[in-house]
Design a protein around this motif. Sequence first.
Motif, PDB file in Angstrom:
ATOM      1  N   ASP A 211      43.948  44.043  33.470  1.00  0.00           N
ATOM      2  CA  ASP A 211      45.028  43.401  32.714  1.00  0.00           C
ATOM      3  C   ASP A 211      46.363  43.405  33.450  1.00  0.00           C
ATOM      4  OD1 ASP A 211      45.215  46.137  32.504  1.00  0.00           O
ATOM      5  OD2 ASP A 211      46.043  46.110  30.492  1.00  0.00           O
ATOM      6  N   ASP A 212      46.363  43.704  34.737  1.00  0.00           N
ATOM      7  CA  ASP A 212      47.606  43.615  35.509  1.00  0.00           C
ATOM      8  C   ASP A 212      47.445  42.525  36.560  1.00  0.00           C
ATOM      9  OD1 ASP A 212      49.054  45.867  34.378  1.00  0.00           O
ATOM     10  OD2 ASP A 212      47.581  47.122  35.401  1.00  0.00           O
ATOM     11  N   THR A 213      48.412  41.596  36.603  1.00  0.00           N
ATOM     12  CA  THR A 213      48.396  40.596  37.673  1.00  0.00           C
ATOM     13  C   THR A 213      49.353  41.117  38.729  1.00  0.00           C
ATOM     14  OG1 THR A 213      48.430  39.018  35.858  1.00  0.00           O
ATOM     15  CG2 THR A 213      48.461  38.106  38.098  1.00  0.00           C
ATOM     16  N   ALA A 214      48.843  41.375  39.942  1.00  0.00           N
ATOM     17  CA  ALA A 214      49.693  42.005  40.946  1.00  0.00           C
ATOM     18  C   ALA A 214      49.583  41.315  42.292  1.00  0.00           C
ATOM     19  CB  ALA A 214      49.322  43.480  41.077  1.00  0.00           C
ATOM     20  N   ALA A 215      50.715  41.301  43.006  1.00  0.00           N
ATOM     21  CA  ALA A 215      50.747  40.728  44.358  1.00  0.00           C
ATOM     22  C   ALA A 215      51.642  41.616  45.211  1.00  0.00           C
ATOM     23  CB  ALA A 215      51.293  39.307  44.321  1.00  0.00           C
ATOM     24  N   ALA A 216      51.253  41.793  46.476  1.00  0.00           N
ATOM     25  CA  ALA A 216      52.049  42.619  47.396  1.00  0.00           C
ATOM     26  C   ALA A 216      52.011  41.998  48.773  1.00  0.00           C
ATOM     27  CB  ALA A 216      51.477  44.036  47.451  1.00  0.00           C
ATOM     28  N   ILE A 217      53.075  42.239  49.534  1.00  0.00           N
ATOM     29  CA  ILE A 217      53.077  41.811  50.932  1.00  0.00           C
ATOM     30  C   ILE A 217      53.144  43.056  51.798  1.00  0.00           C
ATOM     31  CG2 ILE A 217      54.277  40.500  52.748  1.00  0.00           C
ATOM     32  CD1 ILE A 217      53.362  38.624  50.560  1.00  0.00           C
TER      33      ILE A 217
ATOM     34  N   VAL B  18      53.100  36.039  42.800  1.00  0.00           N
ATOM     35  CA  VAL B  18      52.970  35.858  44.255  1.00  0.00           C
ATOM     36  C   VAL B  18      54.300  35.373  44.834  1.00  0.00           C
ATOM     37  CG1 VAL B  18      51.837  34.481  46.057  1.00  0.00           C
ATOM     38  CG2 VAL B  18      50.461  35.528  44.252  1.00  0.00           C
ATOM     39  N   GLN B  19      54.946  34.452  44.109  1.00  0.00           N
ATOM     40  CA  GLN B  19      56.254  33.967  44.587  1.00  0.00           C
ATOM     41  C   GLN B  19      57.263  35.104  44.673  1.00  0.00           C
ATOM     42  OE1 GLN B  19      56.860  30.667  41.993  1.00  0.00           O
ATOM     43  NE2 GLN B  19      56.428  29.173  43.614  1.00  0.00           N
ATOM     44  N   GLN B  20      57.238  35.955  43.655  1.00  0.00           N
ATOM     45  CA  GLN B  20      58.168  37.093  43.642  1.00  0.00           C
ATOM     46  C   GLN B  20      57.894  38.042  44.825  1.00  0.00           C
ATOM     47  OE1 GLN B  20      57.558  39.875  40.451  1.00  0.00           O
ATOM     48  NE2 GLN B  20      59.699  40.502  40.391  1.00  0.00           N
TER      49      GLN B  20
ATOM     50  N   ILE C 288      60.685  38.868  47.609  1.00  0.00           N
ATOM     51  CA  ILE C 288      61.203  40.230  47.860  1.00  0.00           C
ATOM     52  C   ILE C 288      60.946  40.629  49.319  1.00  0.00           C
ATOM     53  CG2 ILE C 288      60.907  42.688  47.288  1.00  0.00           C
ATOM     54  CD1 ILE C 288      60.433  41.778  44.369  1.00  0.00           C
ATOM     55  N   ALA C 289      59.790  40.232  49.850  1.00  0.00           N
ATOM     56  CA  ALA C 289      59.462  40.583  51.250  1.00  0.00           C
ATOM     57  C   ALA C 289      60.228  39.702  52.231  1.00  0.00           C
ATOM     58  CB  ALA C 289      57.961  40.429  51.474  1.00  0.00           C
ATOM     59  N   ASN C 290      60.846  38.659  51.687  1.00  0.00           N
ATOM     60  CA  ASN C 290      61.578  37.702  52.520  1.00  0.00           C
ATOM     61  C   ASN C 290      60.663  37.048  53.562  1.00  0.00           C
ATOM     62  OD1 ASN C 290      63.812  36.280  53.149  1.00  0.00           O
ATOM     63  ND2 ASN C 290      64.717  37.850  54.495  1.00  0.00           N
ATOM     64  N   ILE C 291      59.506  36.624  53.062  1.00  0.00           N
ATOM     65  CA  ILE C 291      58.480  36.023  53.920  1.00  0.00           C
ATOM     66  C   ILE C 291      58.145  34.639  53.363  1.00  0.00           C
ATOM     67  CG2 ILE C 291      55.989  36.203  54.488  1.00  0.00           C
ATOM     68  CD1 ILE C 291      57.528  38.229  55.955  1.00  0.00           C
TER      69      ILE C 291
ATOM     70  N   THR D 203      51.907  41.388  64.955  1.00  0.00           N
ATOM     71  CA  THR D 203      52.225  41.930  63.634  1.00  0.00           C
ATOM     72  C   THR D 203      51.526  41.057  62.592  1.00  0.00           C
ATOM     73  OG1 THR D 203      54.363  42.628  64.387  1.00  0.00           O
ATOM     74  CG2 THR D 203      54.128  42.342  62.031  1.00  0.00           C
ATOM     75  N   SER D 204      50.937  41.694  61.594  1.00  0.00           N
ATOM     76  CA  SER D 204      50.291  40.873  60.563  1.00  0.00           C
ATOM     77  C   SER D 204      51.064  40.978  59.246  1.00  0.00           C
ATOM     78  CB  SER D 204      48.853  41.331  60.352  1.00  0.00           C
ATOM     79  OG  SER D 204      48.854  42.658  59.899  1.00  0.00           O
ATOM     80  N   TYR D 205      51.060  39.883  58.515  1.00  0.00           N
ATOM     81  CA  TYR D 205      51.620  39.866  57.161  1.00  0.00           C
ATOM     82  C   TYR D 205      50.464  39.552  56.219  1.00  0.00           C
ATOM     83  CZ  TYR D 205      56.232  39.828  59.281  1.00  0.00           C
ATOM     84  OH  TYR D 205      57.339  40.174  60.006  1.00  0.00           O
ATOM     85  N   ILE D 206      50.160  40.505  55.359  1.00  0.00           N
ATOM     86  CA  ILE D 206      49.007  40.327  54.461  1.00  0.00           C
ATOM     87  C   ILE D 206      49.470  40.225  53.016  1.00  0.00           C
ATOM     88  CG2 ILE D 206      46.872  41.413  53.615  1.00  0.00           C
ATOM     89  CD1 ILE D 206      46.650  42.656  56.423  1.00  0.00           C
ATOM     90  N   LEU D 207      48.952  39.223  52.338  1.00  0.00           N
ATOM     91  CA  LEU D 207      49.193  39.110  50.896  1.00  0.00           C
ATOM     92  C   LEU D 207      48.016  39.760  50.182  1.00  0.00           C
ATOM     93  CD1 LEU D 207      50.392  37.928  48.221  1.00  0.00           C
ATOM     94  CD2 LEU D 207      49.172  35.797  48.760  1.00  0.00           C
ATOM     95  N   GLY D 208      48.291  40.762  49.344  1.00  0.00           N
ATOM     96  CA  GLY D 208      47.245  41.388  48.533  1.00  0.00           C
ATOM     97  C   GLY D 208      47.340  40.849  47.113  1.00  0.00           C
ATOM     98  N   ILE D 209      46.184  40.577  46.523  1.00  0.00           N
ATOM     99  CA  ILE D 209      46.167  40.069  45.139  1.00  0.00           C
ATOM    100  C   ILE D 209      45.197  40.915  44.319  1.00  0.00           C
ATOM    101  CG2 ILE D 209      45.500  38.113  43.665  1.00  0.00           C
ATOM    102  CD1 ILE D 209      46.461  36.270  45.859  1.00  0.00           C
ATOM    103  N   GLU D 210      45.689  41.400  43.181  1.00  0.00           N
ATOM    104  CA  GLU D 210      44.856  42.241  42.303  1.00  0.00           C
ATOM    105  C   GLU D 210      44.861  41.643  40.890  1.00  0.00           C
ATOM    106  OE1 GLU D 210      42.874  44.854  41.817  1.00  0.00           O
ATOM    107  OE2 GLU D 210      43.272  44.894  39.660  1.00  0.00           O
TER     108      GLU D 210
END
Length: 346
Positions: A22-28, A68-70, A74-77, A11-18
């Motif tokens: 003008d939007d700072t975004a992070a997703a797991i 990124v911390q958030q 939220i992903a509990n990772i 299983t992979s856990y990927i951090l996406g950064i955009e």
Amino acid sequence: MADRQIDMKKTSYILGIESSCDDTAAAILQDNQVLSNCIANQKIHQSYGGVVPELASRAHQANIVPVVQQALSIANIDKKELSAIAYTRGPGLLGSLLVGSAFAKSLALSLDIPLIEVNHMQAHLLCHFIKNEDERPPEFPFLGVTLSGGHTQLVLVESHFEMKEIGRTRDDAIGEAFDKCGKIMGLNYPAGPEIDRLAKVGDPNAFDFPIPKVDGLDVSYSGLKTAFINLVNKNSMKNPNFIEENLNDLCASIQKTLVTVIINKLILAKKKYDLNRIVIGGGVAANSEIRSVLSEKAKQDHWEVFLPPFQYTTDNAAMIGIVGYHKMMTQQLGTMNQSVSARLSL
Ligand code: KG4
Ligand code: ZN
């Protein structure tokens, strides 16, 4: 890191950064599934009526660590569980891209995990491959349409990473046209969502605007924007309350014309490439007029239309993460010395 082998079965856990605009975004993402999708919007640009690049990079610097911390929380990772980091390499504002890429590179280096570079415009279309209980992903090939504040493109998509631009705007992007028409009516930046809202109670046939004549599959929005500004200025000279008294109708009429321009080209592209599958992406994919016209085409003319869920229309990091996942699966890893590119093409 470039020659690292990935264990495909794990299983992979990927951090996406955009951070392209003008939007700072992070997703797991856990494989192709989104665990968290966080965005810090930059309100600072509203009083300028558009994005101020220097202010955008400063705001990215302030926002990136908390976002990124958030996303991790939220992903509990824990960050040590991450398998790879995917970031937007371009296109976009240079200073903004640099903040995201510098952060992604340093975190990947410190965790000793692969780095994956992502093309923002590919990501707007590939967001349809995020796991979704309600809809299966589109099959290849398809006609991709990216409608955003910086781009308007028709794309022939043969596979995840085989994309060819077949039409584009010759001047303003469709989102830019929404925003500039909104600005003249005194609406806040970005005006697209507000025009959409006001248009719902307006008459789309109240004002007529010319459909620009452009050969082939290219479009043009700047003439239309000028026609709109001229109409507003001319009428406001005669009646200072013109905008106020006609706001809803102005919004409905310009929105209908902006959407008609791209739908007309889509009809041509479908014919030329003999393709019935249409996949929409980008901020303007949230627009209710475009969604309703395309849904109607699906019903009446049997177009196979894929509209992204709202959370994946405007800039977000989940779409960066899903591209990261597919690149990781195909061993397309990035390198530390790869620089960002403001004009990265497909
Ligand atoms: O894809 P995006 O978030 O950023 C870029 O990559 O440019 O798109 C932002 C654009 C803005 O121009 C905004 O006004 C427009 O998308 N937009 C809309 C709507 N929601 C966002 N335009 C029309 N109707 C909407 N509902
Ligand atoms: Zn975008």
